[in-house]
Design a protein around this motif. Structure first.
Motif, mmCIF file in Angstrom:
data_model
loop_
_atom_site.group_PDB
_atom_site.id
_atom_site.type_symbol
_atom_site.label_atom_id
_atom_site.label_comp_id
_atom_site.label_asym_id
_atom_site.label_seq_id
_atom_site.Cartn_x
_atom_site.Cartn_y
_atom_site.Cartn_z
ATOM 1 N N GLN A 78 -5.755 32.731 16.883
ATOM 2 C CA GLN A 78 -4.135 32.791 17.285
ATOM 3 C C GLN A 78 -3.320 32.314 16.224
ATOM 4 O OE1 GLN A 78 -3.473 33.995 20.807
ATOM 5 N NE2 GLN A 78 -5.302 34.773 20.464
ATOM 6 N N GLN A 79 -2.074 32.609 16.122
ATOM 7 C CA GLN A 79 -1.220 32.270 15.154
ATOM 8 C C GLN A 79 0.060 31.773 16.022
ATOM 9 O OE1 GLN A 79 -0.727 35.573 12.245
ATOM 10 N NE2 GLN A 79 -0.481 34.063 10.794
ATOM 11 N N ASP A 80 0.600 30.644 15.597
ATOM 12 C CA ASP A 80 1.670 30.193 16.130
ATOM 13 C C ASP A 80 2.927 31.004 15.762
ATOM 14 O OD1 ASP A 80 4.393 28.592 15.991
ATOM 15 O OD2 ASP A 80 3.193 27.193 17.136
ATOM 16 N N VAL A 81 3.751 31.467 17.029
ATOM 17 C CA VAL A 81 4.681 32.569 16.786
ATOM 18 C C VAL A 81 5.867 32.086 16.046
ATOM 19 C CG1 VAL A 81 4.136 33.826 18.757
ATOM 20 C CG2 VAL A 81 5.581 32.054 18.878
ATOM 21 N N LEU A 89 -8.284 28.653 16.515
ATOM 22 C CA LEU A 89 -9.533 29.443 17.045
ATOM 23 C C LEU A 89 -9.862 28.965 18.445
ATOM 24 C CD1 LEU A 89 -11.624 31.423 16.581
ATOM 25 C CD2 LEU A 89 -12.925 29.535 15.402
ATOM 26 N N LEU A 90 -9.907 30.018 19.415
ATOM 27 C CA LEU A 90 -10.499 29.678 20.603
ATOM 28 C C LEU A 90 -11.688 30.275 20.768
ATOM 29 C CD1 LEU A 90 -7.290 30.919 22.691
ATOM 30 C CD2 LEU A 90 -8.030 28.714 21.925
ATOM 31 N N GLU A 91 -12.650 29.468 20.827
ATOM 32 C CA GLU A 91 -14.205 30.039 21.117
ATOM 33 C C GLU A 91 -14.783 29.411 22.461
ATOM 34 O OE1 GLU A 91 -16.661 28.547 17.757
ATOM 35 O OE2 GLU A 91 -15.017 27.659 16.849
ATOM 36 N N THR A 92 -15.722 30.317 22.883
ATOM 37 C CA THR A 92 -16.515 29.905 24.048
ATOM 38 C C THR A 92 -17.953 30.384 23.736
ATOM 39 O OG1 THR A 92 -14.553 29.992 25.708
ATOM 40 C CG2 THR A 92 -16.809 30.116 26.711
ATOM 41 N N TRP A 93 -18.729 29.722 24.067
ATOM 42 C CA TRP A 93 -20.244 29.917 23.803
ATOM 43 C C TRP A 93 -21.061 29.614 25.082
ATOM 44 C CZ3 TRP A 93 -21.205 32.355 19.444
ATOM 45 C CH2 TRP A 93 -20.392 32.087 18.321
ATOM 46 N N LYS A 94 -22.216 30.422 25.096
ATOM 47 C CA LYS A 94 -22.937 30.409 26.264
ATOM 48 C C LYS A 94 -23.755 29.177 26.379
ATOM 49 C CE LYS A 94 -27.114 32.096 26.443
ATOM 50 N NZ LYS A 94 -28.428 32.795 26.081
ATOM 51 N N ASP A 95 -23.986 28.506 25.421
ATOM 52 C CA ASP A 95 -24.867 27.235 25.201
ATOM 53 C C ASP A 95 -24.599 26.537 23.831
ATOM 54 O OD1 ASP A 95 -26.918 28.724 24.261
ATOM 55 O OD2 ASP A 95 -28.085 28.950 25.844
ATOM 56 N N LEU A 96 -25.362 25.379 23.553
ATOM 57 C CA LEU A 96 -25.307 25.090 22.244
ATOM 58 C C LEU A 96 -26.296 25.586 21.294
ATOM 59 C CD1 LEU A 96 -24.908 22.597 20.352
ATOM 60 C CD2 LEU A 96 -26.760 21.453 21.354
ATOM 61 N N LYS A 97 -27.398 26.380 21.785
ATOM 62 C CA LYS A 97 -28.189 27.144 20.997
ATOM 63 C C LYS A 97 -27.532 28.283 20.228
ATOM 64 C CE LYS A 97 -32.468 29.813 20.806
ATOM 65 N NZ LYS A 97 -33.750 30.147 21.600
ATOM 66 N N ALA A 98 -26.688 28.840 21.159
ATOM 67 C CA ALA A 98 -25.689 30.118 20.757
ATOM 68 C C ALA A 98 -24.767 29.639 19.507
ATOM 69 C CB ALA A 98 -24.841 30.553 21.615
ATOM 70 N N LEU A 99 -24.116 28.283 19.753
ATOM 71 C CA LEU A 99 -23.382 27.845 18.716
ATOM 72 C C LEU A 99 -24.353 27.556 17.376
ATOM 73 C CD1 LEU A 99 -20.711 26.809 17.637
ATOM 74 C CD2 LEU A 99 -21.226 24.684 18.579
ATOM 75 N N GLU A 100 -25.326 26.888 17.490
ATOM 76 C CA GLU A 100 -25.924 26.613 16.414
ATOM 77 C C GLU A 100 -26.406 27.738 15.811
ATOM 78 O OE1 GLU A 100 -28.426 22.227 17.829
ATOM 79 O OE2 GLU A 100 -29.477 24.416 18.431
ATOM 80 N N THR A 101 -26.871 28.831 16.192
ATOM 81 C CA THR A 101 -27.223 29.930 15.605
ATOM 82 C C THR A 101 -26.025 30.488 14.949
ATOM 83 O OG1 THR A 101 -28.887 30.604 17.204
ATOM 84 C CG2 THR A 101 -28.123 32.473 15.942
ATOM 85 N N HIS A 102 -24.775 30.452 15.550
ATOM 86 C CA HIS A 102 -23.470 31.161 14.713
ATOM 87 C C HIS A 102 -23.164 30.163 13.724
ATOM 88 C CE1 HIS A 102 -19.398 31.942 14.282
ATOM 89 N NE2 HIS A 102 -19.186 30.541 14.322
ATOM 90 N N MET A 103 -23.620 29.125 13.659
ATOM 91 C CA MET A 103 -23.276 28.030 12.488
ATOM 92 C C MET A 103 -24.225 28.508 11.270
ATOM 93 S SD MET A 103 -20.822 26.455 13.319
ATOM 94 C CE MET A 103 -20.551 25.249 12.095
#
Length: 133
Positions: A78-81, A89-103
């Motif tokens: 998102q950008q400030d108008v 950046l707004l992000e939501t993850w199912k769990d820590l494992k999902a974030l670790e994989t993303h990284m």
């Protein structure tokens, strides 16, 4: 091996990150009891004005790829108008494992490694979770 890669990515990112606490993010997630639960991150930064187009291009590439990842619930820049150099950046993850994989994903590593040349100041990161009902 996964933990090593995650640690290396976090080290690269931490050069630009200003955490609310001194603990690494995975430790904060575990301490909050969210390792196996859904959580969100709110990541905010300021982009160098002359690097904004380059940053936005990389962000959109990362956003498109990340949304396809298993365990990604929300991932949107998102950008400030009033000041387009302020990006969240707004992000939501199912769990820590999902974030670790993303990284460990190439698009994530590419985006994080660009922070030094594209950003104009620190990155702030907030860990959040849904309200307890």
């Amino acid at each position: 091996m996964l933990r090593f890669v995650l640690a290396m990515v976090m080290i690269v990112a931490s050069a630009s990150l200003s955490f609310a606490q001194d603990k690494p993010l995975p430790e904060r997630i575990k301490a909050a009891g969210l390792a196996e639960k859904q959580f969100s991150l709110i990541v905010s930064t300021k982009v160098k004005k002359d690097k904004l187009d380059e940053f936005l291009k990389m962000a959109m590439k990362a956003e498109t790829a990340t949304r396809k990842e298993k365990g990604c619930v929300v991932y949107t820049f998102q950008q400030d108008v009033e000041d387009p150099t302020l990006v969240t950046l707004l992000e939501t993850w199912k769990d820590l494992k999902a974030l670790e994989t993303h990284m460990t994903e190439e698009h994530t590593k590419e985006l994080l490694s660009s922070f030094g040349k594209l950003l104009d100041g620190p990155v702030t990161l907030k860990l959040t979770a849904e309200l307890k009902k």
